[in-house]
Design an enzyme around this catalytic site. Structure first.
Site, mmCIF file in Angstrom:
data_model
loop_
_atom_site.group_PDB
_atom_site.id
_atom_site.type_symbol
_atom_site.label_atom_id
_atom_site.label_comp_id
_atom_site.label_asym_id
_atom_site.label_seq_id
_atom_site.Cartn_x
_atom_site.Cartn_y
_atom_site.Cartn_z
ATOM 1 N N HIS A 1 35.313 46.591 45.604
ATOM 2 C CA HIS A 1 36.289 45.975 46.499
ATOM 3 C C HIS A 1 35.664 45.545 47.817
ATOM 4 O O HIS A 1 36.116 44.607 48.458
ATOM 5 C CB HIS A 1 37.488 46.897 46.691
ATOM 6 C CG HIS A 1 38.303 46.942 45.459
ATOM 7 N ND1 HIS A 1 38.069 47.846 44.464
ATOM 8 C CD2 HIS A 1 39.280 46.134 45.014
ATOM 9 C CE1 HIS A 1 38.899 47.604 43.473
ATOM 10 N NE2 HIS A 1 39.642 46.578 43.779
ATOM 11 N N GLU B 1 44.188 44.275 31.968
ATOM 12 C CA GLU B 1 42.872 44.722 32.442
ATOM 13 C C GLU B 1 42.454 46.050 31.827
ATOM 14 O O GLU B 1 41.459 46.636 32.224
ATOM 15 C CB GLU B 1 42.839 44.784 33.972
ATOM 16 C CG GLU B 1 43.940 45.595 34.613
ATOM 17 C CD GLU B 1 43.868 45.599 36.139
ATOM 18 O OE1 GLU B 1 42.847 45.190 36.710
ATOM 19 O OE2 GLU B 1 44.850 46.044 36.755
ATOM 20 N N ASP C 1 38.199 44.823 35.818
ATOM 21 C CA ASP C 1 38.486 46.103 35.178
ATOM 22 C C ASP C 1 38.375 46.009 33.663
ATOM 23 O O ASP C 1 37.874 46.929 33.023
ATOM 24 C CB ASP C 1 39.884 46.601 35.572
ATOM 25 C CG ASP C 1 39.840 47.280 36.927
ATOM 26 O OD1 ASP C 1 38.942 48.128 37.115
ATOM 27 O OD2 ASP C 1 40.663 46.960 37.792
ATOM 28 N N CYS D 1 42.401 36.390 36.875
ATOM 29 C CA CYS D 1 42.189 36.562 38.310
ATOM 30 C C CYS D 1 41.002 37.473 38.627
ATOM 31 O O CYS D 1 40.769 37.805 39.773
ATOM 32 C CB CYS D 1 43.445 37.071 38.997
ATOM 33 S SG CYS D 1 43.955 38.692 38.427
HETATM 34 C C1 PEP Z 1 40.447 42.830 38.090
HETATM 35 O O1 PEP Z 1 40.390 43.993 37.727
HETATM 36 O O2 PEP Z 1 39.861 41.886 37.518
HETATM 37 C C2 PEP Z 1 41.248 42.475 39.273
HETATM 38 C C3 PEP Z 1 41.457 41.222 39.595
HETATM 39 O O3 PEP Z 1 41.735 43.489 40.028
HETATM 40 P P1 PEP Z 1 40.869 44.362 41.069
HETATM 41 O O4 PEP Z 1 39.528 43.696 41.180
HETATM 42 O O5 PEP Z 1 41.625 44.359 42.330
HETATM 43 O O6 PEP Z 1 40.835 45.673 40.406
HETATM 44 MG MG MG Z 2 41.763 45.467 38.480
#
Ligand code: PEP
Ligand code: MG
Length: 593
Positions: free
Chosen positions: A195, A437, A461, A508
């Site tokens: 993150h 995910e 994920d 995403c």
């Molecule tokens: C993902 O897991 O691809 C996602 C977009 O969520 P995050 O990266 O916030 O876990």
């Molecule tokens: Mg995620």
């Protein structure tokens, strides 16, 4: 001084930048403690303590002015609390008495006083007071750093252009960076989809992560080059290297300027297959600029940063104001708000979560929300109320079974009834969707598609769980492979299941923003890609050069190969054959435009 020391890590946020190093060490400074042997030494130590206290106070006042300029109300009140602790007479007297009576140095006296204070606070039954121990820690570190003559932290370095070098920056640290002052950052830990890396991209700060031992290799004041495209860092470059990288920096900036011509063109393939190109955002301030990057809406608003950065849980009113603001700003384009995805590598300090052996597989995201229903409901109320002000959609993270969706829908119904009773407006047709995910939800995509109005594939994920690779562990990040045949098979299954059931499917995760994967995603027929805003125009350029029919054929062929390397080879060969001017390996793509 070592010149041209090159270190290779993981490029986390693109761009080239050159600046002076500031080491951010969140640990306690080291002290060698000693006994005082004369009145003179005692007087000196007390004077040192007062000096460090005064410096700490001045720094905090300055920091308060800084955040005041940026209008960050919550940060201001936290700093006020810290100033109050710092001025506490009992605390100061206790440390002074220790120096006098126990004849110990100021750092020792301070640590021991703070220790007692923390113990007293921790013994209190009041939960709020117990949480104050983190404030005491924060203050203690600051005073100790001043006692050790160390530089204050980033926030008070007004006006200086710096590169932060740290072991790690938590999402909260990253969010607190003053973007005007920080040119780039380099961390020892983390991977491309941690993150922190995502946050760096959101803030448009070039960065390299997973650079082991960089804290030892670099010193405060060193000149450092970050090449966030190739994941390279060069410490104390010689004149020739500096010149070369200055040129690269200019080239990259020129590349970004040239892409601007794609801003108002349609995002479609040469044979008219439309794909919505949307933005992922982490902080509400980004909403204003995403349209400039060519975004057709917001495909993922990660809301956890509204919680992580707070002193206390945000109230419904605060959340509502933020969501309403975002919905209005992006309207009539859609705003997809993802509910709280806490846990994994994101934590909120004021909610008690038991230590877990495997946090990414633990009480994370929707699991946390379904356990802490009042926190969840507060967020749902805020999102629903904001839906009266734009085209808002809600998306739930980490769904792993149909039961969770049904439970959510039941809670949503309750919340809607409450709002109706209170005569609070919301969009009755607000769409709900899930993040796909977790491998289990991908496998039962056909069943889940009957429960919701859209899917969004979270490849960060999904790949982590499918290939069993911790996304923040740099030791295994080389195994993170979106072209793994298992990933492609699962993607096809999700997309086909969604379409068979008449719902659209977006992606995403970070995979959506990499040019090399766009022919595959187009060939698979995905409806929407949501990515870091800085990647949208390049994605549009690639999409506008491709033919849907052609990509479909290429993708069918890809399923005949057994390894990611074979798949990549074939993909690049085919795209080169049909699209002579398109190079999908992002680096070359950057320079060829
Ligand atoms: C993902 O897991 O691809 C996602 C977009 O969520 P995050 O990266 O916030 O876990
Ligand atoms: Mg995620």
């Amino acid at each position: 001084m070592d010149q041209n020391r090159l270190l290779k890590g993981i490029g986390a946020s693109p761009g080239v930048t050159i600046g002076k190093v500031v080491i951010v060490d969140h640990g306690h400074p080291d002290f060698s403690h000693y006994r005082l042997s004369s009145e003179n030494e005692i007087r000196e130590e007390i004077a040192c303590l007062h000096k460090a206290l005064n410096e700490s106070k001045e720094q905090l006042i300055k920091a308060k002015e800084e955040v005041g300029k940026r209008n960050v109300q919550e940060a201001k009140s936290i700093i006020d609390t810290h100033i109050l602790i710092l001025q506490d007479k009992i605390l100061i007297n206790s440390a002074v008495e220790k120096i006098k009576n126990e004849q110990v140095d100021a750092a020792w006296a301070l640590k021991s006083t703070m220790q007692e204070l923390k113990k007293n606070v921790a013994d209190l039954s009041d939960e709020y007071m117990q949480e104050r121990t983190s404030d005491i820690d924060y203050i203690e570190k600051r005073i100790l750093r001043n006692l050790a003559g160390k530089k204050p932290e980033i926030i008070s370095k007004a006006g200086e252009k710096i590169i932060i070098v740290a072991n790690d920056l938590s999402p909260a640290d990253t969010a607190n960076l003053n973007v005007q002052e920080v040119l780039g950052f380099v961390t020892e830990s983390g991977g491309k989809t941690s993150h922190t890396a995502i946050m760096a991209r959101a803030l448009k700060i070039p960065s390299v992560v997973g650079l082991k031992n960089v804290m030892l290799a670099a010193k405060n004041g060193d000149t450092l080059i970050i090449d966030g495209i190739h994941g390279v860092v060069i410490i104390n470059p010689d004149a020739e290297t500096l010149r070369k990288y200055q040129q690269k920096k200019d080239q990259h900036e020129e590349f970004e300027r040239r892409l601007l011509k794609y801003k108002d063109l349609a995002s479609e393939s040469t044979d008219g297959f439309r794909m919505n190109l949307m933005a992922n955002i982490e902080i509400v301030e980004e909403v204003a600029s995403v349209v400039d990057y060519g975004a057709e809406g917001i495909g993922l608003f990660r809301t956890e940063f509204l919680y992580i950065n707070k002193h206390e849980l945000p109230t419904e009113g605060e959340l509502f104001t933020i969501f309403k603001n975002a919905a209005e700003k992006i309207s009539p384009r859609p705003l997809t708000i993802r509910t709280l995805d806490i846990g994994g590598d994101k934590f909120i300090s004021h909610v008690d979560v038991a230590d877990e052996m495997n946090p990414v597989m633990g009480l994370r995201a929707i699991r946390f929300c379904l356990k802490e229903v009042p926190i969840f409901k507060t967020q749902l109320r805020a999102i629903l109320r904001a839906s009266a002000f734009g085209k808002v959609k809600i998306m739930f993270p980490m769904i792993s079974c149909v039961e969770e969706v049904r439970q959510i829908k039941k809670i949503m119904e309750d919340v809607k009834k409450e709002l109706q009773k209170e005569k609070k407006e919301f969009d009755p047709d607000l769409e709900i969707g899930i993040m796909v995910e977790v491998p289990s939800s991908a496998t039962i995509a056909d069943l889940l598609a009957k429960e919701v109005q859209f899917f969004s594939i979270g490849t960060n994920d999904l790949i982590q769980y499918l290939l069993a690779i911790d996304r923040v562990n740099e030791q295994v990040s080389y195994l993170y492979e979106p072209l793994h045949p298992a990933v492609l098979r699962l993607l096809r299954r999700i997309i086909d299941s969604a379409h068979d059931n008449g719902i659209p499917v977006a992606m995403c995760g970070e995979m959506a923003g990499e040019p090399i994967y766009i022919p595959i995603l187009l060939g698979l027929g995905i409806d929407e890609l949501s990515m870091n805003p800085i990647a949208i125009l390049a994605a549009k350029k690639v999409l506008r050069s491709l033919e849907f029919k052609q990509c479909k054929m290429v993708v069918d062929k890809l399923f005949e190969f057994s390894t990611a390397a074979e798949i990549k080879d074939f993909l690049l060969k085919e795209t080169k054959k049909y699209y002579k001017n398109l190079n999908l390996t992002s680096t070359e793509n950057q320079l060829k435009l």
